[in-house]
Design an enzyme around this catalytic site. Structure first.
Site, short mmCIF file in Angstrom:
data_model
loop_
_atom_site.label_atom_id
_atom_site.label_comp_id
_atom_site.label_asym_id
_atom_site.label_seq_id
_atom_site.Cartn_x
_atom_site.Cartn_y
_atom_site.Cartn_z
N ASN A 41 35.21 87.80 48.68
CA ASN A 41 36.12 88.38 47.68
C ASN A 41 37.51 87.77 47.90
O ASN A 41 38.09 87.92 48.99
CB ASN A 41 36.13 89.90 47.87
CG ASN A 41 37.04 90.60 46.90
OD1 ASN A 41 38.16 90.15 46.68
ND2 ASN A 41 36.61 91.71 46.33
N GLU A 74 25.41 98.26 45.09
CA GLU A 74 26.21 97.87 46.26
C GLU A 74 26.62 99.14 46.96
O GLU A 74 27.28 100.01 46.37
CB GLU A 74 27.44 97.05 45.83
CG GLU A 74 28.29 96.68 47.04
CD GLU A 74 29.35 95.63 46.75
OE1 GLU A 74 29.21 94.87 45.77
OE2 GLU A 74 30.34 95.59 47.52
N ARG A 94 41.32 94.03 37.78
CA ARG A 94 41.73 95.43 37.61
C ARG A 94 42.49 95.61 36.31
O ARG A 94 43.15 94.68 35.83
CB ARG A 94 42.60 95.87 38.79
CG ARG A 94 41.88 95.89 40.12
CD ARG A 94 42.75 96.50 41.20
NE ARG A 94 42.84 97.93 41.03
CZ ARG A 94 42.20 98.82 41.79
NH1 ARG A 94 41.45 98.43 42.79
NH2 ARG A 94 42.33 100.11 41.57
N HIS A 104 39.11 91.50 52.34
CA HIS A 104 40.38 91.67 53.04
C HIS A 104 40.37 91.08 54.45
O HIS A 104 41.31 90.37 54.83
CB HIS A 104 40.74 93.18 53.09
CG HIS A 104 42.08 93.45 53.65
ND1 HIS A 104 42.28 93.73 54.98
CD2 HIS A 104 43.31 93.46 53.08
CE1 HIS A 104 43.57 93.92 55.20
NE2 HIS A 104 44.22 93.75 54.06
N ARG A 135 46.74 93.75 39.14
CA ARG A 135 47.63 93.67 40.31
C ARG A 135 47.36 92.43 41.17
O ARG A 135 48.22 92.00 41.92
CB ARG A 135 47.53 94.94 41.16
CG ARG A 135 46.22 95.11 41.86
CD ARG A 135 46.25 96.29 42.79
NE ARG A 135 46.26 97.56 42.07
CZ ARG A 135 45.91 98.72 42.61
NH1 ARG A 135 45.56 98.76 43.89
NH2 ARG A 135 45.91 99.82 41.92
N HIS A 149 37.77 91.09 41.55
CA HIS A 149 37.93 92.37 40.84
C HIS A 149 39.09 92.21 39.86
O HIS A 149 40.24 92.07 40.27
CB HIS A 149 38.23 93.47 41.87
CG HIS A 149 38.29 94.85 41.28
ND1 HIS A 149 38.43 95.97 42.07
CD2 HIS A 149 38.25 95.30 40.00
CE1 HIS A 149 38.45 97.05 41.29
NE2 HIS A 149 38.35 96.66 40.03
N GLU A 182 33.78 92.25 39.65
CA GLU A 182 33.89 93.71 39.80
C GLU A 182 34.82 94.21 38.71
O GLU A 182 35.89 93.64 38.50
CB GLU A 182 34.50 94.08 41.15
CG GLU A 182 33.68 93.68 42.34
CD GLU A 182 34.44 93.95 43.64
OE1 GLU A 182 35.57 94.47 43.60
OE2 GLU A 182 33.90 93.61 44.68
N HIS A 202 32.95 96.79 51.45
CA HIS A 202 34.21 97.53 51.51
C HIS A 202 34.57 97.86 52.96
O HIS A 202 33.84 98.57 53.63
CB HIS A 202 34.21 98.82 50.68
CG HIS A 202 35.60 99.18 50.25
ND1 HIS A 202 36.48 99.84 51.07
CD2 HIS A 202 36.27 98.91 49.13
CE1 HIS A 202 37.63 99.97 50.45
NE2 HIS A 202 37.54 99.41 49.27
N THR A 246 39.62 100.39 45.99
CA THR A 246 38.57 101.22 45.41
C THR A 246 38.20 102.36 46.36
O THR A 246 37.82 102.11 47.50
CB THR A 246 37.32 100.37 45.11
OG1 THR A 246 37.74 99.17 44.46
CG2 THR A 246 36.35 101.11 44.22
N ASP A 299 40.28 88.37 46.08
CA ASP A 299 41.36 89.14 45.44
C ASP A 299 42.69 89.03 46.18
O ASP A 299 43.76 88.94 45.57
CB ASP A 299 41.01 90.64 45.40
CG ASP A 299 39.88 90.97 44.46
OD1 ASP A 299 39.43 90.07 43.73
OD2 ASP A 299 39.43 92.14 44.49
N HIS A 300 42.62 89.10 47.53
CA HIS A 300 43.89 89.22 48.26
C HIS A 300 44.62 87.89 48.43
O HIS A 300 45.78 87.88 48.85
CB HIS A 300 43.67 89.98 49.56
CG HIS A 300 43.29 91.41 49.27
ND1 HIS A 300 44.08 92.22 48.51
CD2 HIS A 300 42.18 92.12 49.56
CE1 HIS A 300 43.48 93.40 48.37
NE2 HIS A 300 42.33 93.36 48.98
N1 PXP Z 1 32.83 95.41 47.19
C1 PXP Z 1 33.47 96.13 46.24
C2 PXP Z 1 32.64 96.76 45.17
C3 PXP Z 1 34.87 96.27 46.26
O1 PXP Z 1 35.48 97.00 45.30
C4 PXP Z 1 35.60 95.61 47.27
C5 PXP Z 1 37.11 95.69 47.24
O2 PXP Z 1 37.58 95.06 46.09
C6 PXP Z 1 34.90 94.85 48.22
C7 PXP Z 1 33.51 94.79 48.18
C8 PXP Z 1 35.62 94.10 49.29
O3 PXP Z 1 36.24 95.01 50.16
P1 PXP Z 1 37.18 94.48 51.33
O4 PXP Z 1 38.31 93.75 50.69
O5 PXP Z 1 37.59 95.75 52.03
O6 PXP Z 1 36.33 93.58 52.18
#
Ligand code: PXP
Length: 240
Positions: free
Chosen positions: A8, A152, A46, A215, A50, A44, A71, A192, A102, A10-11
């Site tokens: 992921n 998931e 959103r 993350h 963000r 994701h 996502e 997560h 989330t 996102d960050h």
């Molecule tokens: N899976 C889902 C469905 C999520 O919403 C997230 C966070 O966006 C993750 C996995 C990844 O989580 P993390 O960033 O804590 O590894």
């Protein structure tokens, strides 16, 4: 069987958005994750944009060579975007504007027809649908009734357990949920809050085929580089 890793990114976009710069680009991170061996890229989009932007999704649809897992919340806006961009998989997640990340899984058991309609529209377009749920039997049975491809399991309670007893209890819940979901012919993913310490026990659950992790990998990449951060997570999963 090797558990697949969805990275992921996102960050990476979170850091970019903090300054409104063009860098660091999550598209570059996605390519690097694939070169390091990731099996899937997860993002994701959103409602408040963000981190990931519409442009990131569009470009990644063109550049991701493994699988693109989007996502999103089950809203009309997101449904239209998904149907236009056509990721390989959509993971439906609950979304609240004020949350930091989330919190909790989708309430599938008490869901309205609207969730079923979103799943049907996506599946009719040939997109795999996964539901992000808490590890409980009600949610799994309700997911199975919706005839989706996958679930998931939310690993947040396991990852955030304050002591060993709670952690063991949460791990057991994940194990039982994974087993029930697989017996319902659902592909089982989890994610997560997974990091370089707590991931092996989840990767060792035989029915868990895929982990989505963001993350901790992005955080580690600051010190060791993105390529190595992904490779270290893959190695941990392989040894589990
Ligand atoms: N899976 C889902 C469905 C999520 O919403 C997230 C966070 O966006 C993750 C996995 C990844 O989580 P993390 O960033 O804590 O590894």
């Amino acid at each position: 069987m090797q558990t697949r890793l969805g990275v992921n990114v996102d960050h990476v976009a979170t850091i970019r958005q903090a300054r409104g710069t063009l860098y660091p680009d999550p598209v570059t991170a996605a390519s690097m994750a694939e070169l390091a061996g990731a099996h899937q890229i997860t993002i994701h989009l959103r409602e408040d944009r963000r981190h990931i932007q519409d442009r990131d999704l569009r470009i990644m649809r063109e550049t991701v060579q493994t699988r693109l897992n989007l996502e999103m919340a089950s809203t009309q806006e997101m449904l239209e975007i998904a149907l236009a961009v056509r990721p390989d998989c959509v993971t439906l997640v609950p979304e609240k504007r004020e949350e930091q990340t989330t919190e909790g899984g989708l309430n599938v058991a008490d869901a309205t027809d609207e969730l079923a309609a979103t799943c049907d529209r996506l599946m009719a377009a040939g997109i795999d649908v996964s539901l992000f749920i808490d590890p409980d039997s009600r949610s799994i049975e309700a997911s199975s009734r919706l005839d989706v491809h996958a679930i998931e399991l939310h690993t947040g309670d396991y990852a955030e357990a304050a002591d060993e007893d709670t952690r063991n209890h949460e791990l057991k819940r994940l194990q039982q949920a994974a087993s029930l979901a697989a017996s319902c012919s659902l592909m089982v993913a989890a994610g997560h809050g997974l990091d370089y310490v707590n991931t092996p026990e989840v990767a060792a659950i035989p029915e868990v085929e895929e982990l989505n992790i963001g993350h901790s990998i992005v955080a580690r990449s600051i010190f060791v580089g993105f390529d190595q951060a992904v490779r270290e997570m893959l190695a941990l999963m392989r040894s589990a």
